[in-house]
Scaffold this motif. Structure first.
Motif, mmCIF file in Angstrom:
data_model
loop_
_atom_site.group_PDB
_atom_site.id
_atom_site.type_symbol
_atom_site.label_atom_id
_atom_site.label_comp_id
_atom_site.label_asym_id
_atom_site.label_seq_id
_atom_site.Cartn_x
_atom_site.Cartn_y
_atom_site.Cartn_z
ATOM 1 N N MET A 77 12.670 19.842 -49.358
ATOM 2 C CA MET A 77 14.229 19.830 -49.144
ATOM 3 C C MET A 77 15.092 19.677 -50.605
ATOM 4 O O MET A 77 14.454 19.232 -51.415
ATOM 5 C CB MET A 77 14.347 18.635 -48.283
ATOM 6 C CG MET A 77 16.113 18.455 -48.031
ATOM 7 S SD MET A 77 16.492 16.955 -47.429
ATOM 8 C CE MET A 77 15.493 16.977 -45.756
ATOM 9 N N VAL A 78 15.996 20.536 -50.546
ATOM 10 C CA VAL A 78 16.933 20.552 -51.819
ATOM 11 C C VAL A 78 17.978 19.845 -51.452
ATOM 12 O O VAL A 78 18.486 19.880 -50.191
ATOM 13 C CB VAL A 78 17.107 21.841 -52.502
ATOM 14 C CG1 VAL A 78 15.790 22.300 -52.706
ATOM 15 C CG2 VAL A 78 17.908 22.675 -51.420
ATOM 16 N N VAL A 124 30.578 15.116 -51.269
ATOM 17 C CA VAL A 124 29.962 15.688 -49.863
ATOM 18 C C VAL A 124 28.532 16.139 -50.509
ATOM 19 O O VAL A 124 28.246 16.908 -51.212
ATOM 20 C CB VAL A 124 30.548 17.061 -49.441
ATOM 21 C CG1 VAL A 124 30.249 17.744 -48.232
ATOM 22 C CG2 VAL A 124 32.234 16.787 -49.276
ATOM 23 N N LYS A 125 27.613 15.654 -49.379
ATOM 24 C CA LYS A 125 25.989 15.813 -49.799
ATOM 25 C C LYS A 125 25.705 16.750 -48.724
ATOM 26 O O LYS A 125 25.705 16.822 -47.716
ATOM 27 C CB LYS A 125 25.096 14.496 -49.608
ATOM 28 C CG LYS A 125 23.769 14.847 -49.892
ATOM 29 C CD LYS A 125 23.154 13.335 -49.601
ATOM 30 C CE LYS A 125 21.694 13.350 -49.683
ATOM 31 N NZ LYS A 125 21.048 12.053 -49.544
ATOM 32 N N ILE A 126 24.891 17.887 -49.403
ATOM 33 C CA ILE A 126 24.487 19.002 -48.798
ATOM 34 C C ILE A 126 22.966 19.204 -48.961
ATOM 35 O O ILE A 126 22.275 18.908 -50.010
ATOM 36 C CB ILE A 126 24.715 20.331 -49.222
ATOM 37 C CG1 ILE A 126 26.302 20.525 -49.490
ATOM 38 C CG2 ILE A 126 24.422 21.403 -48.458
ATOM 39 C CD1 ILE A 126 27.024 20.437 -47.882
ATOM 40 N N SER A 127 21.974 18.855 -47.929
ATOM 41 C CA SER A 127 20.556 19.070 -47.983
ATOM 42 C C SER A 127 20.225 20.040 -46.954
ATOM 43 O O SER A 127 20.673 20.317 -46.008
ATOM 44 C CB SER A 127 20.211 17.360 -47.246
ATOM 45 O OG SER A 127 20.488 16.403 -47.908
ATOM 46 N N VAL A 128 19.061 20.751 -47.398
ATOM 47 C CA VAL A 128 18.528 21.899 -46.905
ATOM 48 C C VAL A 128 17.169 22.099 -46.642
ATOM 49 O O VAL A 128 16.434 21.503 -47.670
ATOM 50 C CB VAL A 128 18.930 23.301 -47.593
ATOM 51 C CG1 VAL A 128 18.675 24.496 -46.832
ATOM 52 C CG2 VAL A 128 20.483 23.352 -48.073
ATOM 53 N N MET A 140 18.516 31.596 -51.492
ATOM 54 C CA MET A 140 19.668 31.555 -51.035
ATOM 55 C C MET A 140 20.555 30.614 -51.852
ATOM 56 O O MET A 140 20.068 29.456 -51.972
ATOM 57 C CB MET A 140 20.030 31.385 -49.514
ATOM 58 C CG MET A 140 19.310 32.434 -48.492
ATOM 59 S SD MET A 140 19.447 31.826 -46.613
ATOM 60 C CE MET A 140 21.247 31.784 -46.525
ATOM 61 N N ARG A 141 21.781 30.791 -51.910
ATOM 62 C CA ARG A 141 22.857 29.576 -52.417
ATOM 63 C C ARG A 141 23.918 30.053 -52.185
ATOM 64 O O ARG A 141 24.199 31.110 -51.627
ATOM 65 C CB ARG A 141 22.618 29.486 -54.122
ATOM 66 C CG ARG A 141 23.054 30.586 -54.846
ATOM 67 C CD ARG A 141 22.881 30.566 -56.075
ATOM 68 N NE ARG A 141 23.142 31.838 -56.948
ATOM 69 C CZ ARG A 141 24.594 32.325 -57.175
ATOM 70 N NH1 ARG A 141 25.821 31.660 -56.612
ATOM 71 N NH2 ARG A 141 24.557 33.506 -57.927
ATOM 72 N N GLY A 142 24.993 29.127 -52.048
ATOM 73 C CA GLY A 142 26.420 29.495 -51.787
ATOM 74 C C GLY A 142 27.235 28.192 -51.960
ATOM 75 O O GLY A 142 26.937 27.515 -52.747
ATOM 76 N N GLU A 147 20.643 26.142 -54.331
ATOM 77 C CA GLU A 147 19.990 27.216 -54.237
ATOM 78 C C GLU A 147 18.409 26.735 -53.556
ATOM 79 O O GLU A 147 17.925 25.569 -53.789
ATOM 80 C CB GLU A 147 19.551 28.110 -55.425
ATOM 81 C CG GLU A 147 18.691 29.234 -55.366
ATOM 82 C CD GLU A 147 18.583 29.967 -56.487
ATOM 83 O OE1 GLU A 147 17.896 31.111 -56.389
ATOM 84 O OE2 GLU A 147 19.080 29.766 -57.610
ATOM 85 N N PHE A 148 17.925 27.450 -52.543
ATOM 86 C CA PHE A 148 16.804 26.923 -51.930
ATOM 87 C C PHE A 148 15.750 28.110 -51.695
ATOM 88 O O PHE A 148 16.318 29.456 -51.554
ATOM 89 C CB PHE A 148 16.768 25.986 -50.683
ATOM 90 C CG PHE A 148 17.732 26.885 -49.559
ATOM 91 C CD1 PHE A 148 17.214 27.774 -48.638
ATOM 92 C CD2 PHE A 148 19.333 26.937 -49.477
ATOM 93 C CE1 PHE A 148 17.786 28.513 -47.648
ATOM 94 C CE2 PHE A 148 20.062 27.429 -48.750
ATOM 95 C CZ PHE A 148 19.177 28.169 -47.789
ATOM 96 N N GLN A 149 14.636 27.950 -51.486
ATOM 97 C CA GLN A 149 13.604 29.168 -51.686
ATOM 98 C C GLN A 149 13.265 29.477 -50.261
ATOM 99 O O GLN A 149 13.221 28.543 -49.380
ATOM 100 C CB GLN A 149 12.296 28.514 -52.288
ATOM 101 C CG GLN A 149 12.538 28.304 -53.870
ATOM 102 C CD GLN A 149 13.155 29.321 -54.869
ATOM 103 O OE1 GLN A 149 12.565 30.642 -54.762
ATOM 104 N NE2 GLN A 149 14.432 29.009 -55.523
ATOM 105 N N LEU A 150 12.977 30.797 -49.950
ATOM 106 C CA LEU A 150 12.610 31.138 -48.918
ATOM 107 C C LEU A 150 11.068 32.053 -49.266
ATOM 108 O O LEU A 150 11.017 32.939 -49.760
ATOM 109 C CB LEU A 150 13.427 32.280 -48.326
ATOM 110 C CG LEU A 150 14.951 31.754 -48.024
ATOM 111 C CD1 LEU A 150 15.645 32.870 -47.610
ATOM 112 C CD2 LEU A 150 14.822 30.529 -46.718
ATOM 113 N N ILE A 151 10.087 30.937 -48.778
ATOM 114 C CA ILE A 151 8.528 31.572 -49.193
ATOM 115 C C ILE A 151 7.825 31.479 -47.829
ATOM 116 O O ILE A 151 7.679 30.690 -47.453
ATOM 117 C CB ILE A 151 8.032 30.722 -50.316
ATOM 118 C CG1 ILE A 151 9.207 30.759 -51.662
ATOM 119 C CG2 ILE A 151 6.867 31.266 -50.712
ATOM 120 C CD1 ILE A 151 8.681 29.966 -52.593
#
Length: 128
Positions: free
Chosen positions: A1-2, A9-13, A97-99, A118-122
């Motif tokens: 998780m990032v 504002v906290k964003i977790s992915v 992805m990031r944004g 930014e988070f990885q898609l692997i």
């Protein structure tokens, strides 16, 4: 998780490879991602827009933008959070992805941007 925090504002992915919806022989790799938006500020906020940059390991970059997320523009009160799940397809087995989100502070209608880290898609077999 990032995780990232921007202007209270906290964003977790979290990401999950969708093997059952992927077809590597046809260069189709499907990923789901779950995002939690937590309002750590003292004011109610509303998510108005999103902008994504999607990177494939073959060098291609896609930009996606639009109103809200998954068809809504949620209001998030102080101390509360909003979560949703969406998806992304890639032509390769590695990407990222990031944004950012465009938000409104409801008390004074101030607009501001919140970074989506930014988070990885692997595909899991690439990690072994």
């Amino acid at each position: 998780m990032v995780t990232a925090i921007t202007q209270g504002v906290k964003i977790s992915v979290e990401t999950i490879y969708q093997d059952e919806h992927s077809n590597p022989a046809n260069e189709h790799y499907m990923f789901a991602y779950r995002i939690e938006i937590e309002n750590l500020s003292d004011y109610a906020i509303q998510l108005m827009r999103r902008q994504w940059f999607i990177f494939d390991s073959n060098g291609s970059i896609r930009e996606v933008e639009g109103e809200g997320v998954v068809g809504v523009q949620p209001v998030i009160e102080p101390g509360e959070s909003y979560s949703y799940v969406s998806g992304c397809n890639l032509k390769t087995d590695i990407g990222s992805m990031r944004g950012h989100y465009s938000m409104n502070r409801l008390v004074d209608e101030t607009s501001f941007e919140v970074d989506i880290p930014e988070f990885q898609l692997i595909v899991p077999y690439k990690l072994n």
